[in-house]
Design a protein around this motif. Structure first.
Motif, PDB file in Angstrom:
ATOM      1  N   ALA A   1       0.815  -1.226   0.000  1.00  0.00           N
ATOM      2  CA  ALA A   1       0.000   0.000   0.000  1.00  0.00           C
ATOM      3  C   ALA A   1       0.843   1.268   0.000  1.00  0.00           C
ATOM      4  O   ALA A   1       0.446   2.280  -0.559  1.00  0.00           O
ATOM      5  N   HIS A   2       2.037   1.254   0.651  1.00  0.00           N
ATOM      6  CA  HIS A   2       2.773   2.497   0.823  1.00  0.00           C
ATOM      7  C   HIS A   2       3.718   2.813  -0.324  1.00  0.00           C
ATOM      8  O   HIS A   2       4.551   3.699  -0.222  1.00  0.00           O
ATOM      9  N   SER A   3       3.591   2.099  -1.434  1.00  0.00           N
ATOM     10  CA  SER A   3       4.577   2.317  -2.475  1.00  0.00           C
ATOM     11  C   SER A   3       3.961   2.271  -3.867  1.00  0.00           C
ATOM     12  O   SER A   3       3.169   1.381  -4.166  1.00  0.00           O
ATOM     13  N   ASN A   4       4.356   3.226  -4.712  1.00  0.00           N
ATOM     14  CA  ASN A   4       3.972   3.178  -6.114  1.00  0.00           C
ATOM     15  C   ASN A   4       4.924   2.299  -6.915  1.00  0.00           C
ATOM     16  O   ASN A   4       4.824   2.220  -8.127  1.00  0.00           O
ATOM     17  N   ALA A   5       5.879   1.657  -6.216  1.00  0.00           N
ATOM     18  CA  ALA A   5       6.774   0.721  -6.879  1.00  0.00           C
ATOM     19  C   ALA A   5       6.423  -0.679  -6.389  1.00  0.00           C
ATOM     20  O   ALA A   5       6.149  -0.885  -5.209  1.00  0.00           O
TER      21      ALA A   5
END
Lengths: 260, 436
Positions: free
Chosen positions: B256-260
């Protein structure tokens, strides 16, 4: 005697590859001189030190693609005397603007397993669609010498010398043989803004439009010439859908070749 | 673990991590002297390369995927070319292969020198940036800038320009520059090779935090060469696979905390790619000079302290200069700039060593060479969960530091990986939270 206050320079990043701001660090011979003539006040790629605004010159890299960034650019504009966009993303929306021609939802589900985690706008847009921009430097990436010219010009209160004519002018002045005429290579040189120094023709390939549209480009005429030489509509459309796909002249021409 | 009277519960915040490529932040929560959460947040906006590659032609990925990263465009060009050539059964000539390696050496040099001198060294010496460092250490800063320029000279000659080169195509190059242009580079390259020796010695004098860890190192391993263009994927824990098996061994997960997307191994464990992995797995493939200087400064595998990566990166820089000189002095250049490429339906795989570690590409084509599906796994997304693990292990030993010092040390620990967040979204704000 009091020390003369140096102008404050800030570098900001939005959706991009970092290449345009890296151009500044790639000025190996000039970097320390630039650092002598300006105060590098906000350049996170290079320094931990962040000096508060307002800033005399803000260089903005990248396009607006998230709700958060659409607000952030206004805060940056308010703190900046001069706002200069650097590169195709900031000036035209970049390669990520290819989403503008389709539904971004389908893109999110293609790449990410949990689309709900992703916050993104339907379109990737240039900075000028959000705030007034004082100067747009083109290129994917920008030419580092043009970047130095722009900084230098504004430090000295003059207009930057970055000619808006086509790549063809640079190609001719270098004495290169025209790849379009001599080899029938698809070349976007006649439509593309100068700045790269006609690199592709020099390397035996056609220009693919890194610097975006020149002033008053006749896109329809060149597209018709390509058709005469056997290019299919889908290929013509793809040629205009590159790093500057959302720049108006390129956008309109690509749409003219859609689904026919 | 150290014990101290410093507060055991707290939050430290850095909103935008500096001296990395791209936008990210870090969140560390400390409760009763224990790290309860360490998250590398990547808020660099997603750009959807894998989506818009669909429907493009086989000729386009080298130019399009270069735009994922301005620091390592050559890596994207190399992995994409290899994958497409794999799909179409194209064999490039040995001469073209050597020139691709020369171009890649140029990129390793400019990227490594940028990181060693401009992004990482300031941490070890307590400066905010290289400009401040250059005031007290002008000789080192000038040396770094000149070395970087010489690396860029290789990329510019062979690629047309240093960022997003235009001369790479599937099957080879558009044009081979004149032989004498290569020879003209030699004098500077030889100066730079000596400067690279000095750089290794200088980097080895930097104060190193004590932080030995047990890692799974993954790198390319080639029969004769130091892993760069191709090889098998090997690890120090017994992995030895063909790159075609990549998707059976490595998996991407979406947190959830990453666009990667984060990459993990089959059993969910994290792994480590990049200079330290390559050095530990390929020491015997370094040039004699690079091995000699590494030994002189006391560096032989296994090196398991990620802070020491600055020295290893310097050793690899030395190797890259040595290798570039070897290729140019061999004086064997291709007769044809490119080999013929004929598209066919199928799937192709490419994996090369970007400066930050292995970069995997996979493309599926129809019979005309139109892309049906693409997968790109950059090095930083593979290192992301290892970076988070490092922070979970590093913070508890350093709780006696002030919040400000601990924050800076955490940033330095992240920069050990030379993370490229622009690549990975396809990083950094630091939040350390101490709480009871």
């Amino acid at each position: 005697m009091a020390e003369i206050k140096k102008p404050k320079l800030a570098v900001w990043k939005f959706a991009s590859c970092d290449g345009c701001q890296l151009s500044l660090l790639d000025c190996e011979d000039e970097l320390l001189a630039v650092a002598d003539s300006v105060q590098i006040a906000n350049f996170p790629e290079a320094s931990r030190e962040i000096i508060k605004g307002p800033y005399d010159i803000s260089l903005v890299e990248g396009s607006i693609t998230t709700p958060h960034d659409a607000e952030r650019i206004h805060r940056i504009r308010r703190q900046s005397k001069l706002l200069i966009t650097i590169g195709a993303c900031a000036t035209a929306g970049g390669i990520q603007a290819l989403r503008n021609f389709t539904s971004v939802d389908s893109y999110v589900t293609t790449v990410y397993a949990t689309p709900a985690y992703i916050s993104t706008l339907k379109k990737s847009t240039p900075i000028s669609e959000h705030v007034p921009v004082d100067f747009e430097l083109r290129g994917c990436p920008v030419n580092k010498y043009q970047l130095l010219e722009v900084i230098n010009a504004y430090l000295n209160g003059r207009k930057p010398n970055t000619p808006p004519h086509s790549v063809c002018m640079e190609c001719k002045s270098k004495g290169l043989v025209c790849v379009a005429v001599a080899q029938k290579t698809v070349c976007m040189g006649p439509l593309t803004h100068a700045g790269c120094g006609a690199l592709c023709p020099e390397y035996n390939r056609g220009c693919f439009g890194c610097y975006g549209p020149k002033e008053t480009p006749n896109t329809a005429s060149l597209a018709a010439w390509w058709r005469e030489h056997g290019e299919k509509n889908t290929d013509i459309m793809r040629s205009f859908r590159g790093f500057n796909a959302y720049a108006e002249p390129f956008r309109k021409e690509s749409e003219a070749h859609e689904n026919i | 673990m150290k014990t101290s009277d410093a507060p055991k519960n707290s939050t430290i915040k850095v909103d935008y991590l500096a001296r990395v490529e791209g936008e990210g932040s870090l969140y560390v929560k400390i409760k009763k002297g224990q790290v309860t959460d360490a998250r590398l947040k990547i808020f660099e906006p997603p750009r959807f390369f894998e989506a818009f590659l669909r429907g493009r032609t086989w000729k386009e990925p080298p130019d399009i995927t270069a735009r994922i990263c301005g620091i390592c465009p050559v890596a994207y060009q190399m992995s994409s070319c290899h994958a497409i050539e794999d799909a179409f059964g194209v064999k490039i000539s040995p001469e073209i292969r050597e020139l691709r390696r020369l171009l890649y050496c140029g990129e390793w040099i400019e990227s490594h020198v940028l990181h060693v001198y401009m992004l990482h060294a300031p941490d070890f010496l307590g400066y905010q940036d290289v400009i401040a460092l250059s005031k007290d250490h002008p000789e080192a800063a000038q040396r770094g800038l000149r070395m970087k320029k010489i690396g860029n000279d290789i990329v510019t000659l062979l690629g047309g320009r240093e960022i997003h080169p235009i001369n790479v195509r599937v099957g080879g190059f558009y044009k081979i520059p004149a032989k004498k242009r290569f020879a003209e580079l030699l004098e500077n390259l030889k100066w730079a090779r000596d400067a690279a020796v000095e750089t290794v010695r200088w980097a080895a004098t930097l104060p190193m935090p004590d932080f030995e860890q047990d890692y799974t190192f993954v790198a390319l391993r080639h029969a004769e060469e130091y892993g760069m263009n191709e090889g098998r994927l090997v690890s120090n824990k017994g992995l030895d696979i063909d790159i075609h098996q990549y998707n059976h061994t490595f998996f991407e997960k979406h947190v959830a905390h990453s666009n990667a997307l984060q990459s993990v191994m089959e059993d969910g464990s994290n792994y480590f790619v990049g200079p330290l992995a390559r050095f530990n797995l390929n020491f015997d493939r370094l040039s004699p000079l690079a091995r000699e200087i590494a030994r002189e400064v006391g560096y032989e595998p296994p090196v398991t302290n990620p802070f020491r990566s600055i020295v290893v990166r310097s050793i690899e820089t030395l190797y890259a200069f040595d290798e570039a000189i070897r290729i140019i002095e061999a004086d064997v250049f291709p007769e044809q700039a490119a080999v013929e490429v004929r598209p066919r339906a199928g799937t192709g795989y490419g994996c090369t060593e970007a400066p930050r570690g292995i970069l995997f590409h996979r493309y599926k084509f129809d019979e005309r060479g139109t892309i049906l599906d693409a997968q790109i796994v950059p090095p930083t997304s593979q290192n992301q969960s290892t970076i988070e693990r490092d922070l979970r292990n590093f913070v508890p030993r350093n709780l006696d530091l002030s919040d400000e010092e601990l924050t800076w040390k955490c940033e330095q620990a992240i920069r050990n990986y030379d993370p490229c967040i622009s690549c990975a979204t396809h990083f950094l704000k630091l939040d350390i939270e101490r709480e009871s």
